[in-house]
Write an enzyme that holds these catalytic residues in place. Structure first.
Site, mmCIF file in Angstrom:
data_model
loop_
_atom_site.group_PDB
_atom_site.id
_atom_site.type_symbol
_atom_site.label_atom_id
_atom_site.label_comp_id
_atom_site.label_asym_id
_atom_site.label_seq_id
_atom_site.Cartn_x
_atom_site.Cartn_y
_atom_site.Cartn_z
ATOM 1 N N GLU A 1 0.819 -1.213 0.000
ATOM 2 C CA GLU A 1 0.000 0.000 0.000
ATOM 3 C C GLU A 1 0.853 1.263 0.000
ATOM 4 O O GLU A 1 0.430 2.306 -0.492
ATOM 5 C CB GLU A 1 -0.928 -0.002 1.216
ATOM 6 C CG GLU A 1 -1.998 1.072 1.166
ATOM 7 C CD GLU A 1 -3.133 0.811 2.139
ATOM 8 O OE1 GLU A 1 -3.597 1.787 2.753
ATOM 9 O OE2 GLU A 1 -3.555 -0.344 2.281
ATOM 10 N N ASP B 1 -2.747 -3.028 2.997
ATOM 11 C CA ASP B 1 -3.156 -3.206 4.391
ATOM 12 C C ASP B 1 -4.270 -4.241 4.500
ATOM 13 O O ASP B 1 -5.209 -4.254 3.687
ATOM 14 C CB ASP B 1 -3.643 -1.875 4.977
ATOM 15 C CG ASP B 1 -2.480 -0.986 5.392
ATOM 16 O OD1 ASP B 1 -1.319 -1.408 5.219
ATOM 17 O OD2 ASP B 1 -2.736 0.134 5.874
ATOM 18 N N TYR C 1 -1.202 -4.109 13.761
ATOM 19 C CA TYR C 1 -2.058 -3.326 12.867
ATOM 20 C C TYR C 1 -3.042 -2.481 13.668
ATOM 21 O O TYR C 1 -3.834 -3.012 14.452
ATOM 22 C CB TYR C 1 -2.810 -4.260 11.926
ATOM 23 C CG TYR C 1 -3.567 -3.552 10.833
ATOM 24 C CD1 TYR C 1 -2.891 -2.850 9.840
ATOM 25 C CD2 TYR C 1 -4.954 -3.580 10.792
ATOM 26 C CE1 TYR C 1 -3.579 -2.200 8.825
ATOM 27 C CE2 TYR C 1 -5.655 -2.938 9.774
ATOM 28 C CZ TYR C 1 -4.961 -2.249 8.805
ATOM 29 O OH TYR C 1 -5.645 -1.594 7.807
#
Length: 697
Positions: free
Chosen positions: A7, A110, A316
């Site tokens: 990303e 992601d 994350y």
């Protein structure tokens, strides 16, 4: 050859290092059988209305419902409208070339709804048919990346995630584009922005604002007395169990205390209170506490957490779960040991007992990603704000896996003159997780009183107070309200169960709040969120409409979650959104009467033929040959519609307070037109020959 797409360039760099694609080319890395490239956010997006040949705002065009959404490269706004971003177009061309030359694609955007959409929109726009696999990881440590590459999953496993992401994107387009055009056309002046999530969020802020401002305080009275404690020079204060609205009742209780001079213990209740450990952070809870404790905006907290993630320091961050699965829990003891030599946290490991507690462990409550955790990688150089957020995540991990806090709470009730008085005492038996931050856990001891004990009144008093309204929303309280679709819930387990019906997602709520700021609908006043005049005006028009319905918007979020789980077809959701869009367009277009005001009909004082159009920062004549501008901001103050209307109608305003000189000194003045229709300040209270009038440059 395989192509890996990340990303962001920074993530691509780390993955390229792991797969030994060490040769740097323009826009990608290559080597060892891999090309590693990157997007930078959404490279491709649904086309705006002019992409379908629909230009300008016209009632006859509404509702705009494309039969099939067209995708276009990300565009940038210019003076002549939107045009493709050159850098974006070049990167898309490169990615398309790499995809077509590859035998397989590895998707490393992601691991979430938006990350999936970034890749799928790009894949669809390029017209690629190369098969792809999914890299699904919760941290960017070398170990996590290597393990993820060893257990790649077929891309079609995430089709439902893509369908939900696409449905969200198209719903936001349909509602946002159509509602914005409809409300702007109804207003007849200025531009107003509405959105599927932003408008219910604005409604929450405005509703709380009016509830606070229209609150009528009521008097409350309470009686108190003090009595000797168990040790010399100590006293215990007991307060009336009831708070009276009538002063006479409190006065009578106070007089009774003075006259009788004693109270009798009628009840002594002792019970053990267990305070469970807090759950680990999800993104929203981290944002709420960072706002409450450190004043960070939701957007700032997310930005910092994302940096920590990309620096491999935390897992994350865009997670909606506060739990971890069993396999992650198995690694917690070794993760905790990485803090052993940490000067801040190392000495606090002893608070965890023999083994980590399990309250935050539940496979069934883990969504796409588990709760936020540090990775065990040692930080090198962090800014003060980054250190603050990192320490919050580490500290919460220690709290979550420490032992429960156990207290003995004693409640004593005494009676005098028919009035009950109470006092509470606390003995902390085990500090547990409360000791991680060294929270105040001192005992509040009460004497060993029993029923029938007589307490001497050593002193008594009566206090008078006022009931208080609910405070204005802060970012923390707004995030909490968005999480539960406006339902006020204290119980943590109930809050968790309502998450699916919240508005927005953990990843998008910060952006929604920032949109309200950028649209000039709300401002910050210290920690409070205060609606602007523009925000309140918009709310007054839409508050009873479906576009502002918080619970209905929460139902849409629940529907998107069902699409993600394969329980609802995206086509069904799309049809419902299209019907809803048509309804709100009709509703909004008929609200033009709510915008009528003297301001909207003002004739231009200069040309006498044009009409003055009101915009956010300027009011301008719509006669192109004239175009008289009247700028709203004067000496640091924004003139209201009423001020501007008075100026246009009478050539001058009444005296206005709140201007600031260049030296920062406040002053009051009249704003008036001079002979050339420039605005000037006048000070009518000063006798002068006109020399005090100041032209605005």
């Amino acid at each position: 050859m395989k192509t890996i797409i990340a990303e962001k360039p920074s993530v691509a760099h780390e993955i390229a290092r792991i797969v030994k694609a060490t040769k740097k080319e323009n826009g990608y890395y290559t080597g060892n059988g891999y090309n590693v490239t990157w997007a930078f956010g959404h490279l491709v997006q649904p086309a705006l209305p002019d992409g379908y040949g629909i230009k300008g705002f016209h009632r006859d065009n509404l509702p705009i419902i494309p039969p099939v959404f067209q995708l276009v490269p990300r565009q940038v706004k210019t003076d002549k409208g939107y045009k493709p971003d050159g850098n974006v177009a070049a990167q898309i061309k490169l990615i398309g070339s790499l995809f077509r030359k590859s035998e397989r694609i590895i998707v490393a955007t992601d691991a979430g709804r938006e990350g999936e959409l970034i890749f799928r929109y790009l894949y669809e726009y390029i017209g690629c048919a190369t098969p792809f696999d999914r890299l699904w990881i919760s941290s960017l440590t070398d170990k996590a990346i290597r393990e993820g590459l060893e257990r790649l999953e077929s891309g079609n496993k995430y089709d439902n995630l893509y369908y939900a992401a696409k449905a969200r994107s198209e719903a936001d387009w349909l509602v946002g584009i159509n509602a914005t055009q409809a409300i702007t056309l109804a207003a007849g002046r200025g531009t107003y922005s509405l959105g599927r999530v932003q408008t219910p969020a604005l409604a929450m802020v405005c509703s709380r604002f009016w509830e606070n401002k229209r609150f009528t305080p009521e008097d409350v009275f309470q009686a108190h007395f003090s009595t000797p404690g168990s040790e010399a020079d100590t006293v215990v204060k007991l307060s009336s169990a009831e708070k009276w609205k009538e002063k006479a009742a409190a006065t009578a209780a106070y007089q009774s205390l003075k006259e009788q001079g004693a109270a009798t213990v009628t009840k002594v209740e002792r019970k053990e209170t267990v305070q469970e450990t807090p759950l680990l952070y999800d993104l929203t809870t981290l944002q709420k506490e960072a706002n409450t404790k450190h004043g960070f905006s939701a957007d700032k907290t997310l930005s910092i957490a994302q940096k920590l993630y990309e620096a491999k320091l935390v897992t994350y961050p865009r997670t909606g779960s506060r739990h971890i699965p069993e396999d992650v829990f198995a690694e917690i003891p070794s993760l905790l040991l990485t803090l052993k030599n940490n000067p801040t946290w190392g000495r606090r490991l002893t608070l965890l007992g023999d083994a980590p507690t399990r309250r935050s462990v539940d496979d069934g409550k883990v969504t796409d990603h588990h709760a936020l955790l540090p990775t065990g990688v040692k930080p090198k150089i962090l800014s003060a704000d980054e250190q603050t957020v990192y320490d919050m995540i580490v500290g919460r991990m220690l709290e979550a896996f420490a032992e429960r806090c156990i207290k003995d709470v004693t409640t004593v009730t005494a009676e005098c003159g028919g009035v009950a008085y109470t006092a509470k005492g606390t003995i902390v038996r085990h500090k547990g997780w409360r000791a991680v931050y060294g929270e105040e856990t001192e005992d509040t001891l009460l004497p060993e009183w029993t029923e029938g004990t007589t307490l001497a009144v050593a002193g008594c008093s009566m206090t008078e107070g006022k009931t208080k309204p609910k405070p204005l929303h802060t970012e923390a309280s707004l995030l909490a309200a968005m999480e539960t679709a406006g339902k006020e819930v204290e119980d943590e387990e109930v809050r968790q169960s309502l998450k699916e019906c919240g508005i927005g997602t953990p990843a998008t709520r910060a952006a929604i709040i920032e949109t309200l700021f950028s649209r000039e609908y709300i401002v910050r006043h210290k920690k409070s969120l205060v609606p602007t005049e523009k925000g309140l005006a918009l709310y007054s028009v839409v508050k009873q409409m479906r576009i502002a319905d918080v619970e209905m918007t929460g139902a849409w979020e629940a529907a998107l979650a069902k699409i993600e789980r394969g329980e609802l077809r995206a086509e069904t959701f799309r049809r419902e959104i299209e019907e809803y869009t048509a309804e709100i367009v009709s509703e909004l277009l008929t609200c033009d009467k709510l915008f009528t005001s003297a301001a909207s009909g003002c004739v231009c004082p200069k040309c006498k033929t044009g009409r003055m159009q009101f915009f956010g920062k300027v009011v301008r004549c719509d006669n192109a040959a004239c175009g008289l501008p009247v700028f709203r901001v004067k000496a640091g103050k924004t003139l209201s519609d009423a001020d501007i209307t008075e100026l246009l109608t009478n050539g001058r305003t009444s005296p206005i307070k709140g201007f600031n000189s260049k030296r920062g000194k406040p002053f009051s003045a009249v704003v008036a037109f001079d002979g050339d229709f420039n605005t000037v300040f006048e000070f009518p209270e000063t006798k002068n020959d006109g020399k005090d009038a100041k032209r605005e440059k």
